[in-house]
Write a protein that holds these residues in place. Structure first.
Motif, PDB file in Angstrom:
ATOM      1  N   PHE A 178       0.859  -1.178   0.000  1.00 19.11           N
ATOM      2  CA  PHE A 178       0.000   0.000   0.000  1.00 19.11           C
ATOM      3  C   PHE A 178       0.898   1.232   0.000  1.00 19.11           C
ATOM      4  O   PHE A 178       1.917   1.262   0.701  1.00 19.11           O
ATOM      5  CB  PHE A 178      -0.915   0.038   1.229  1.00 19.11           C
ATOM      6  N   LYS A 179       0.527   2.246  -0.757  1.00 19.78           N
ATOM      7  CA  LYS A 179       1.335   3.451  -0.874  1.00 19.78           C
ATOM      8  C   LYS A 179       1.620   4.059   0.496  1.00 19.78           C
ATOM      9  O   LYS A 179       0.709   4.280   1.301  1.00 19.78           O
ATOM     10  CB  LYS A 179       0.624   4.479  -1.755  1.00 19.78           C
ATOM     11  N   GLY A 180       2.895   4.309   0.745  1.00 16.25           N
ATOM     12  CA  GLY A 180       3.297   4.928   1.997  1.00 16.25           C
ATOM     13  C   GLY A 180       3.040   4.079   3.222  1.00 16.25           C
ATOM     14  O   GLY A 180       3.077   4.574   4.355  1.00 16.25           O
ATOM     15  N   LYS A 181       2.749   2.783   3.013  1.00 16.32           N
ATOM     16  CA  LYS A 181       2.445   1.852   4.106  1.00 16.32           C
ATOM     17  C   LYS A 181       1.178   2.231   4.860  1.00 16.32           C
ATOM     18  O   LYS A 181       0.936   1.768   5.961  1.00 16.32           O
ATOM     19  CB  LYS A 181       3.628   1.734   5.074  1.00 16.32           C
ATOM     20  N   ARG A 182       0.358   3.108   4.247  1.00  7.74           N
ATOM     21  CA  ARG A 182      -0.925   3.502   4.818  1.00  7.74           C
ATOM     22  C   ARG A 182      -2.025   2.681   4.155  1.00  7.74           C
ATOM     23  O   ARG A 182      -2.076   2.586   2.919  1.00  7.74           O
ATOM     24  CB  ARG A 182      -1.200   4.993   4.617  1.00  7.74           C
ATOM     25  N   ILE A 183      -2.897   2.101   4.971  1.00  4.72           N
ATOM     26  CA  ILE A 183      -3.941   1.224   4.453  1.00  4.72           C
ATOM     27  C   ILE A 183      -5.167   2.074   4.124  1.00  4.72           C
ATOM     28  O   ILE A 183      -5.703   2.751   5.014  1.00  4.72           O
ATOM     29  CB  ILE A 183      -4.286   0.131   5.478  1.00  4.72           C
ATOM     30  N   PRO A 184      -5.621   2.089   2.885  1.00  8.29           N
ATOM     31  CA  PRO A 184      -6.742   2.950   2.490  1.00  8.29           C
ATOM     32  C   PRO A 184      -8.005   2.649   3.297  1.00  8.29           C
ATOM     33  O   PRO A 184      -8.256   1.508   3.696  1.00  8.29           O
ATOM     34  CB  PRO A 184      -6.933   2.615   1.005  1.00  8.29           C
ATOM     35  N   ALA A 185      -8.819   3.676   3.503  1.00 10.86           N
ATOM     36  CA  ALA A 185     -10.051   3.532   4.277  1.00 10.86           C
ATOM     37  C   ALA A 185     -10.974   2.493   3.663  1.00 10.86           C
ATOM     38  O   ALA A 185     -11.631   1.720   4.386  1.00 10.86           O
ATOM     39  CB  ALA A 185     -10.754   4.879   4.384  1.00 10.86           C
ATOM     40  N   ASP A 186     -11.035   2.435   2.328  1.00 13.66           N
ATOM     41  CA  ASP A 186     -11.936   1.465   1.707  1.00 13.66           C
ATOM     42  C   ASP A 186     -11.458   0.031   1.919  1.00 13.66           C
ATOM     43  O   ASP A 186     -12.262  -0.901   1.961  1.00 13.66           O
ATOM     44  CB  ASP A 186     -12.138   1.770   0.224  1.00 13.66           C
ATOM     45  N   GLU A 187     -10.145  -0.147   2.071  1.00 18.42           N
ATOM     46  CA  GLU A 187      -9.606  -1.470   2.372  1.00 18.42           C
ATOM     47  C   GLU A 187      -9.996  -1.899   3.781  1.00 18.42           C
ATOM     48  O   GLU A 187     -10.342  -3.062   4.025  1.00 18.42           O
ATOM     49  CB  GLU A 187      -8.086  -1.469   2.210  1.00 18.42           C
ATOM     50  N   VAL A 188      -9.951  -0.962   4.722  1.00 15.79           N
ATOM     51  CA  VAL A 188     -10.366  -1.266   6.095  1.00 15.79           C
ATOM     52  C   VAL A 188     -11.855  -1.592   6.129  1.00 15.79           C
ATOM     53  O   VAL A 188     -12.283  -2.560   6.773  1.00 15.79           O
ATOM     54  CB  VAL A 188     -10.040  -0.084   7.037  1.00 15.79           C
ATOM     55  N   GLU A 189     -12.655  -0.809   5.421  1.00 21.52           N
ATOM     56  CA  GLU A 189     -14.096  -1.058   5.373  1.00 21.52           C
ATOM     57  C   GLU A 189     -14.395  -2.425   4.755  1.00 21.52           C
ATOM     58  O   GLU A 189     -15.309  -3.141   5.200  1.00 21.52           O
ATOM     59  CB  GLU A 189     -14.799   0.044   4.571  1.00 21.52           C
ATOM     60  N   LYS A 190     -13.637  -2.787   3.753  1.00 19.73           N
ATOM     61  CA  LYS A 190     -13.794  -4.106   3.130  1.00 19.73           C
ATOM     62  C   LYS A 190     -13.564  -5.206   4.152  1.00 19.73           C
ATOM     63  O   LYS A 190     -14.324  -6.188   4.220  1.00 19.73           O
ATOM     64  CB  LYS A 190     -12.808  -4.234   1.966  1.00 19.73           C
ATOM     65  N   ARG A 191     -12.530  -5.060   4.969  1.00 19.60           N
ATOM     66  CA  ARG A 191     -12.221  -6.058   6.000  1.00 19.60           C
ATOM     67  C   ARG A 191     -13.316  -6.118   7.057  1.00 19.60           C
ATOM     68  O   ARG A 191     -13.670  -7.189   7.554  1.00 19.60           O
ATOM     69  CB  ARG A 191     -10.879  -5.739   6.647  1.00 19.60           C
ATOM     70  N   ILE A 192     -13.872  -4.978   7.394  1.00 21.52           N
ATOM     71  CA  ILE A 192     -14.953  -4.943   8.390  1.00 21.52           C
ATOM     72  C   ILE A 192     -16.183  -5.664   7.848  1.00 21.52           C
ATOM     73  O   ILE A 192     -16.843  -6.430   8.562  1.00 21.52           O
ATOM     74  CB  ILE A 192     -15.266  -3.493   8.787  1.00 21.52           C
ATOM     75  N   LYS A 193     -16.473  -5.485   6.567  1.00 18.98           N
ATOM     76  CA  LYS A 193     -17.599  -6.184   5.951  1.00 18.98           C
ATOM     77  C   LYS A 193     -17.357  -7.687   5.898  1.00 18.98           C
ATOM     78  O   LYS A 193     -18.312  -8.479   5.874  1.00 18.98           O
ATOM     79  CB  LYS A 193     -17.842  -5.637   4.544  1.00 18.98           C
ATOM     80  N   GLU A 194     -16.081  -8.090   5.893  1.00 20.42           N
ATOM     81  CA  GLU A 194     -15.729  -9.512   5.891  1.00 20.42           C
ATOM     82  C   GLU A 194     -15.830 -10.133   7.288  1.00 20.42           C
ATOM     83  O   GLU A 194     -15.648 -11.340   7.439  1.00 20.42           O
ATOM     84  CB  GLU A 194     -14.306  -9.696   5.362  1.00 20.42           C
ATOM     85  N   GLY A 195     -16.105  -9.310   8.293  1.00 26.07           N
ATOM     86  CA  GLY A 195     -16.285  -9.851   9.636  1.00 26.07           C
ATOM     87  C   GLY A 195     -15.236  -9.436  10.644  1.00 26.07           C
ATOM     88  O   GLY A 195     -15.271  -9.878  11.800  1.00 26.07           O
ATOM     89  N   PHE A 196     -14.302  -8.590  10.234  1.00 22.39           N
ATOM     90  CA  PHE A 196     -13.299  -8.100  11.171  1.00 22.39           C
ATOM     91  C   PHE A 196     -13.850  -6.893  11.930  1.00 22.39           C
ATOM     92  O   PHE A 196     -14.621  -6.105  11.383  1.00 22.39           O
ATOM     93  CB  PHE A 196     -12.008  -7.717  10.446  1.00 22.39           C
ATOM     94  N   SER A 197     -13.444  -6.770  13.183  1.00 25.49           N
ATOM     95  CA  SER A 197     -13.886  -5.665  14.024  1.00 25.49           C
ATOM     96  C   SER A 197     -12.687  -4.885  14.535  1.00 25.49           C
ATOM     97  O   SER A 197     -11.582  -5.427  14.653  1.00 25.49           O
ATOM     98  CB  SER A 197     -14.686  -6.185  15.229  1.00 25.49           C
ATOM     99  N   ILE A 198     -12.912  -3.613  14.848  1.00 29.53           N
ATOM    100  CA  ILE A 198     -11.872  -2.795  15.449  1.00 29.53           C
ATOM    101  C   ILE A 198     -11.780  -3.142  16.925  1.00 29.53           C
ATOM    102  O   ILE A 198     -12.769  -3.089  17.658  1.00 29.53           O
ATOM    103  CB  ILE A 198     -12.165  -1.297  15.264  1.00 29.53           C
ATOM    104  N   LYS A 199     -10.587  -3.522  17.358  1.00 25.57           N
ATOM    105  CA  LYS A 199     -10.330  -3.869  18.751  1.00 25.57           C
ATOM    106  C   LYS A 199      -9.417  -2.820  19.375  1.00 25.57           C
ATOM    107  O   LYS A 199      -8.526  -2.280  18.708  1.00 25.57           O
ATOM    108  CB  LYS A 199      -9.664  -5.240  18.850  1.00 25.57           C
ATOM    109  N   ASN A 200      -9.631  -2.555  20.651  1.00 31.54           N
ATOM    110  CA  ASN A 200      -8.817  -1.597  21.391  1.00 31.54           C
ATOM    111  C   ASN A 200      -7.949  -2.323  22.409  1.00 31.54           C
ATOM    112  O   ASN A 200      -8.465  -3.135  23.190  1.00 31.54           O
ATOM    113  CB  ASN A 200      -9.709  -0.593  22.125  1.00 31.54           C
ATOM    114  N   LEU A 201      -6.655  -2.028  22.397  1.00 30.21           N
ATOM    115  CA  LEU A 201      -5.766  -2.545  23.435  1.00 30.21           C
ATOM    116  C   LEU A 201      -5.797  -1.545  24.590  1.00 30.21           C
ATOM    117  O   LEU A 201      -5.181  -0.484  24.519  1.00 30.21           O
ATOM    118  CB  LEU A 201      -4.345  -2.713  22.897  1.00 30.21           C
ATOM    119  N   THR A 202      -6.553  -1.875  25.622  1.00 32.05           N
ATOM    120  CA  THR A 202      -6.689  -0.998  26.775  1.00 32.05           C
ATOM    121  C   THR A 202      -6.306  -1.762  28.032  1.00 32.05           C
ATOM    122  O   THR A 202      -6.244  -2.997  28.039  1.00 32.05           O
ATOM    123  CB  THR A 202      -8.126  -0.467  26.921  1.00 32.05           C
ATOM    124  N   GLY A 203      -6.052  -1.024  29.110  1.00 30.82           N
ATOM    125  CA  GLY A 203      -5.740  -1.673  30.371  1.00 30.82           C
ATOM    126  C   GLY A 203      -4.862  -0.805  31.242  1.00 30.82           C
ATOM    127  O   GLY A 203      -4.430   0.282  30.849  1.00 30.82           O
TER     128      GLY A 203
END
Length: 265
Positions: A178-203
């Motif tokens: 990916f250009k500049g090692k930045r993952i395009p927003a539409d690629e992230v949205e595609k992954r979310i539609k495939e069943g991936f979720s945004i997770k937070n590392l908290t604690g």
């Protein structure tokens, strides 16, 4: 020996312990929070490290500013850091690497608000060799409000990861997947539609995760009226032989160097 993969194979053959554990080798790991136990000794060391890192950054004691964080360059005199290495590194070697390993780079920093288009607030991958792993240790309590680490994961425990071309020390990684090692927003949205979720590392203080640097991930912006995240990022790689100390040869943010590569030694 020419490639990182060949180097890792040699490092594994030199390792004394042949114990079989949760991981066959480092290639199996994507993100793990159960490598070593968060004992009272571990937590005490991390608290003391956090107090000193906080004071040094607040006093602008040998720091480096960039648009998204304040880095502490002068961490070597924090003796508890070196004690921490002696606790965590043997377990990382035994459980994950199945070889000697060394900390190639240590970045200690405090997040700060940022809206730069090329910052770590955007989804990205580090484009490191597949033989690099990154250990994140929180020095402060981290919530979804003060700059937590985010990543994508599905219910099967899978993590999307970007391929890298960095197979030997002289490879620049270009052209990047990916250009500049930045993952395009539409690629992230595609992954979310495939069943991936945004997770937070908290604690709380001492929360950690050992991650593959090329999974989809990003930092988040600390909100106003919060204490921004302070943390350690350790880049760890295989080593052919065990050095005299886990503290030997660790690079800080200065002098500047390519953090996406290492020598085959």
């Amino acid at each position: 020996m020419y490639t990182y993969k060949e180097h890792y194979k040699a490092a594994r053959s030199n390792y004394m312990s042949k114990e079989i554990g949760k991981y066959k080798d480092l290639y199996d790991l994507r993100l793990e929070q159960d490598i070593f136990e968060k004992t009272d000794e571990y937590l005490d060391l991390v608290r003391k490290i956090g107090e000193q890192v906080h004071a040094k950054i607040s006093n602008k004691d040998n720091i480096v500013e960039n648009p998204w964080a304040t880095h502490l360059n002068g961490w070597r005199d924090i003796k508890e850091l070196h004690s921490l290495f002696d606790i965590i590194m043997p377990e990382i070697e035994r459980v994950v690497f199945k070889s000697n390993a060394q900390i190639e780079i240590l970045h200690s920093y405090r997040n700060k608000p940022n809206v730069s288009a090329d910052s770590s607030w955007l989804w990205h991958y580090d484009d490191c060799p597949n033989e690099f792993l990154k250990l994140i240790i929180y020095l402060t309590d981290v919530t979804e409000r003060n700059g937590c680490f985010q990543y994508l994961q599905n219910e099967k425990g899978e993590f999307p990861m970007v391929p890298t071309r960095r197979v030997h020390p002289r490879h620049t990684g270009q052209p990047f997947y990916f250009k500049g090692k930045r993952i395009p927003a539409d690629e992230v949205e595609k992954r979310i539609k495939e069943g991936f979720s945004i997770k937070n590392l908290t604690g709380g203080v001492g929360t950690y995760a050992l991650v593959h640097p090329n999974i989809y991930h990003r930092a988040t912006v600390p909100l106003e009226n919060t204490q921004p995240r302070e943390c350690l990022f350790l880049f760890i790689r295989p080593a052919l032989v065990k050095r005299g100390s886990y503290s030997d040869g660790i690079h800080s943010i200065l002098p500047e160097r390519n953090v996406k590569m290492y020598s085959l030694n």
